[in-house]
Enzyme design. Structure first.
Site, PDB file in Angstrom:
ATOM      1  CG  ASP A 157      -0.045  -0.412   2.599  1.00  0.00           C
ATOM      2  OD1 ASP A 157       1.165  -0.104   2.591  1.00  0.00           O
ATOM      3  OD2 ASP A 157      -0.788  -0.211   3.740  1.00  0.00           O
ATOM      4  CB  CYS A 160       5.696  -2.351   0.960  1.00  0.00           C
ATOM      5  SG  CYS A 160       6.749  -1.200  -0.549  1.00  0.00           S
ATOM      6  CG  HIS A 324       6.129  -5.607  -2.332  1.00  0.00           C
ATOM      7  ND1 HIS A 324       5.280  -4.205  -2.035  1.00  0.00           N
ATOM      8  CD2 HIS A 324       5.874  -6.285  -2.022  1.00  0.00           C
ATOM      9  CE1 HIS A 324       5.017  -5.380  -0.770  1.00  0.00           C
ATOM     10  NE2 HIS A 324       5.980  -6.405  -0.271  1.00  0.00           N
TER      11      HIS A 324
END
Length: 480
Positions: A157, A160, A324
């Site tokens: 979101d 991370c 990510h």
């Protein structure tokens, strides 16, 4: 995965992971492939067309975030209590978290039957990240010497980095944004913010030189202000959730935050007073497998503005893939179980033996924009100042079993009979001349007080969910 999406909610459109954002002051001067480019973690914009297969895998992992260890019924109160304690500690400190060193570990899932083990892997592990980094030979190439590490499914979101850090320490996400708020406060008001600014400026200046870019002083400050503002806990986007209902308490469900960059990892190491090691690939490839742009996140981040005596020596481990961050953790192994790997350590080199970069290692000082870099000896001295470093003789046929390395969180001593049998030499690293694998030890004996209870509660809940899933599968087969 380890924690839930808030209240079991799942984003309708989970954030895409790959993002390239040109600097606002760079205009349209976008460099050619492999020229340094800003890469931020866990964002909602994509620079290249993503691989549909990988996207589907990532979407599935995002939707799994309504399950996990903290979602076990008996864990809800435990996690709530733990978060409240951490929040209270954060309120007592202005710019950093004065917390004991905690390291989260997964249970030994290899002890369970194959079908249940596969269920646990899908439930807990970021499989696409693991496969990607292992195929790139960045993760777990060291299994002949050290235990395998596992990336945990982590919410994507925009927060991370902080979610992954929280998972790696305590086993739950940064849902109250405690780490993020402390990080932003550190960058905004800490007396050491100017030192971080100088380190970042030197780092960015070297990247700009490769692209032929020159910033004015005003542009430098604009860039830095943007870096600081990125860490804000204010969401940049709000989205509805699949399970959102009027009046439901969707505190952070659907909120998307600004994704963070390398210097934020450095600042986080100072907030936690703990080294951070990020395992990442070095080059982003396009759909055809051709090199597209460098990935700058991988390396060692030391809290260099803090005295080593003030810092925890067990590093926090993170994985970075596809824009990510994920927590990177070990598994617990029974002391009597056979295993040919060294208990709880992470290499400080890549698979070719090259030392991982020590990020932002040089502070040029006020008014001194020197391009000087640290010598190899200085790098080793830095590592030994902040980490418990050991060297492994790669000529050993195997490494000690887990019980031989749990003493006080270090690798432990090897008896003569063991040493003769395994031919593995472990000593403190004081020379770079030997061809050895440098490793940092992980203090796995330092656990959060709720760690074992959370694991046991989760496994019980997981068994129930697995049995229900298995029964449904059997019923569907019977109907067919």
């Amino acid at each position: 995965m380890i924690d839930d999406e808030a209240n079991g909610n799942v984003l309708i459109n989970p954030p895409e992971n790959d993002r390239f954002t040109p600097s606002p002051t760079k205009g349209n001067q976008l460099p050619a492939p492999l020229t340094p480019t800003r890469i931020s973690g866990s964002s909602t914009e994509s620079f290249t067309t993503p691989d549909p297969k990988k996207r589907n895998t990532q979407d599935l992992e995002s939707k799994k975030l309504n399950r996990g260890i903290s979602r076990a019924t008996d864990n809800v109160n435990l996690v709530s209590q733990a978060r409240s304690v951490i929040l209270a500690e954060a309120c007592d400190q202005e710019y950093f978290l004065e917390t004991p060193v905690h390291t989260f570990a997964l249970p030994d899932i290899n002890a369970y039957p194959e079908n249940f083990r596969a269920f646990l892997v899908k439930d807990l592990i970021a499989v696409s990240t693991q496969q990607s980094l292992e195929q790139a030979n960045r993760l777990n190439w060291w299994t002949a010497y050290c235990h395998r590490l596992w990336p945990l499914s982590t919410s994507g979101d925009g927060n991370c980095l902080l979610h992954a850090a929280s998972l790696g320490m305590w086993g739950f996400h940064d849902r109250l944004l405690t780490l993020r708020k402390t990080l932003h406060g550190y960058l905004t008001d800490s007396p050491r913010r100017e030192s971080l600014w100088r380190r970042w400026k030197r780092y960015q200046d070297l990247l700009n030189a490769q692209a032929g870019l020159v910033y004015s002083e005003v542009e430098w400050r604009q860039e830095w202000n943007a870096i600081v503002n990125m860490a804000s806990s204010e969401p940049r986007l709000r989205r509805l959730s699949v399970q959102s209902e009027p009046g439901s308490d969707g505190t952070t469900a659907g909120n998307i935050y600004e994704s963070l960059e390398e210097v934020h990892v450095l600042a986080l190491a100072h907030v936690l007073k703990r080294p951070i090691i990020v395992i990442a690939d070095t080059v982003l490839k396009d759909m055809n497998g051709d090199d597209l742009a460098p990935i700058p996140f991988g390396g060692i981040y030391l809290p260099l503005e803090c005295s080593p005596s003030e810092c925890h020596r067990s590093p926090l481990l993170l994985a970075y893939d596809g824009g990510h961050f994920s927590a990177l953790v070990a598994m617990d192994f029974p002391s009597s179980g056979p295993n040919g790997a060294l208990a709880y350590a992470v290499p400080l080199t890549d698979s070719s033996g090259e030392l991982l970069p020590i990020q932002f290692s040089v502070d040029p000082g006020n008014g001194n924009e020197s391009d000087s870099s640290l010598t190899m000896t200085q790098n080793y001295d830095l590592l030994e100042s902040y980490l418990d470093v050991v060297k492994i003789d790669p000529n050993g046929t195997r490494a000690p079993t887990p019980d031989e390395g749990k003493n006080n969180g270090l690798l432990g001593s090897i008896g003569k009979s063991v040493g003769q049998k395994l031919r593995l030499k472990l000593t403190r690293s004081n020379s770079q001349r030997q061809k050895v694998i440098l490793c940092a030890t992980l203090h796995m004996d330092k656990r959060h007080e709720y760690h074992d209870a959370m694991i046991n509660n989760y496994l019980e809940t997981a068994r129930q969910r697995f049995q229900l899933q298995d029964e449904k599968s059997q019923n569907n087969i019977s109907v067919v």
